[in-house]
Design a protein around this motif. Structure first.
Motif, PDB file in Angstrom:
ATOM      1  N   SER A   1      20.267  52.791-102.904  1.00 11.17           N
ATOM      2  CA  SER A   1      21.779  52.635-103.266  1.00 11.17           C
ATOM      3  C   SER A   1      22.194  51.848-104.124  1.00 11.17           C
ATOM      4  N   ALA A   2      21.761  50.666-104.357  1.00 10.68           N
ATOM      5  CA  ALA A   2      21.698  49.466-105.240  1.00 10.68           C
ATOM      6  C   ALA A   2      21.501  50.405-106.819  1.00 10.68           C
ATOM      7  N   TYR A   3      20.471  51.227-107.039  1.00 13.46           N
ATOM      8  CA  TYR A   3      20.403  51.904-108.045  1.00 13.46           C
ATOM      9  C   TYR A   3      21.290  52.853-108.476  1.00 13.46           C
ATOM     10  N   ASP A   4      21.830  53.669-107.485  1.00 15.03           N
ATOM     11  CA  ASP A   4      23.048  54.486-107.993  1.00 15.03           C
ATOM     12  C   ASP A   4      24.060  53.837-108.235  1.00 15.03           C
ATOM     13  N   ALA A   5      24.342  52.645-108.021  1.00 14.16           N
ATOM     14  CA  ALA A   5      25.737  52.020-108.298  1.00 14.16           C
ATOM     15  C   ALA A   5      25.759  51.370-109.636  1.00 14.16           C
ATOM     16  N   LEU A   6      24.490  51.274-110.306  1.00 20.16           N
ATOM     17  CA  LEU A   6      24.149  50.895-111.855  1.00 20.16           C
ATOM     18  C   LEU A   6      25.141  51.660-112.704  1.00 20.16           C
TER      19      LEU A   6
ATOM     20  N   GLN B   1      23.558  56.177 -98.323  1.00 20.24           N
ATOM     21  CA  GLN B   1      22.405  56.502 -97.762  1.00 20.24           C
ATOM     22  C   GLN B   1      22.421  56.348 -96.356  1.00 20.24           C
TER      23      GLN B   1
ATOM     24  N   GLU C   1      29.971  60.639-105.238  1.00 23.38           N
ATOM     25  CA  GLU C   1      30.714  59.876-106.205  1.00 23.38           C
ATOM     26  C   GLU C   1      30.327  58.518-105.929  1.00 23.38           C
ATOM     27  N   PHE C   2      30.031  57.842-104.731  1.00 21.03           N
ATOM     28  CA  PHE C   2      29.768  56.629-104.566  1.00 21.03           C
ATOM     29  C   PHE C   2      28.291  56.597-103.872  1.00 21.03           C
ATOM     30  N   PRO C   3      27.481  55.429-103.977  1.00 17.71           N
ATOM     31  CA  PRO C   3      26.239  55.275-103.625  1.00 17.71           C
ATOM     32  C   PRO C   3      26.337  55.046-101.914  1.00 17.71           C
TER      33      PRO C   3
ATOM     34  N   GLU D   1      32.322  63.766 -99.731  1.00 15.01           N
ATOM     35  CA  GLU D   1      31.756  62.740-100.744  1.00 15.01           C
ATOM     36  C   GLU D   1      30.810  63.699-102.096  1.00 15.01           C
TER      37      GLU D   1
END
Length: 202
Positions: free
Chosen positions: A197-202, A179, A175-177, A11
């Motif tokens: 993880s949620a923050y990285d997905a924004l 943790q 590339e993808f969140p 990743e």
């Protein structure tokens, strides 16, 4: 752990920083709870690499500074060592000095300097008294460790003895969140991992 390292490499994870937060010397449950008055990020330089090259140290310092800025902090990077600005000058300290030189050739918008010992990096008065030429405007809040062992040992010592809240390791650069949580993690620690993880997905 071997399978995790393989996944992280696939990743393209660049760094695994760990956040250590304090609030008036007492344990603080950040970020899901109270806002800490002091945070320091300890950078596990590169996954599976015991002694990263200067270019790798510079790369992960940039990535960490970007992440810290997104979290609302002004990044101040110290390349940690047992030596201070070439004294003593030994082969084991050259990577940090070279990483500083590399960052100076890049258009970065954060403060950095090194190599320096942790007591200098985290004590601004001592820093300015002994090394007035240092480029940091305050104590460092990002410590780039010279190798995998020093980073891992440092944050686990703080986790068990230091009285601060340890958040992480946080995976950066994928590339993808993605943790992970350590064995025995609390509900708050799991929540913090989910927040990142949620923050990285924004």
């Amino acid at each position: 752990m071997k399978e995790f390292r393989s996944l992280a490499k696939k990743e393209q994870v660049k760094a695994m920083p760990t956040f250590v937060c304090y609030n008036k010397g007492e344990r603080t449950e950040a970020f899901a709870g109270a806002s800490p008055q002091r945070c320091c990020e300890i950078l596990d330089n590169a996954l599976g690499i015991e002694r990263p090259k200067p270019e790798e140290l510079a790369d992960v310092a940039e990535k960490m500074a970007f992440t810290v800025a997104k979290l609302g902090y002004k990044p101040r990077v110290a390349f940690a060592s047992f030596a201070n600005f070439g004294s003593p000058s030994l082969p084991s300290t050259t990577s940090a000095r070279e990483a500083v030189k590399i960052l100076k050739t890049r258009s970065v918008d954060f403060e950095f300097d090194g190599e320096m010992s942790v007591e200098i990096a985290l004590n601004f008065n001592l820093m300015k008294k002994n090394y007035p030429f240092c480029n940091l405007s305050d104590e460092a809040n990002i410590l780039v460790m010279p190798g995998l062992h020093s980073a891992n040992i440092s944050f686990k010592l703080l986790q068990n003895l230091g009285g601060g809240s340890v958040i992480g390791p946080i995976l950066l650069g994928s590339e993808f969140p993605i943790q992970i949580v350590q064995m025995g993690s609390t509900v708050n620690e799991i929540t913090n991992a989910a927040i990142f993880s949620a923050y990285d997905a924004l």
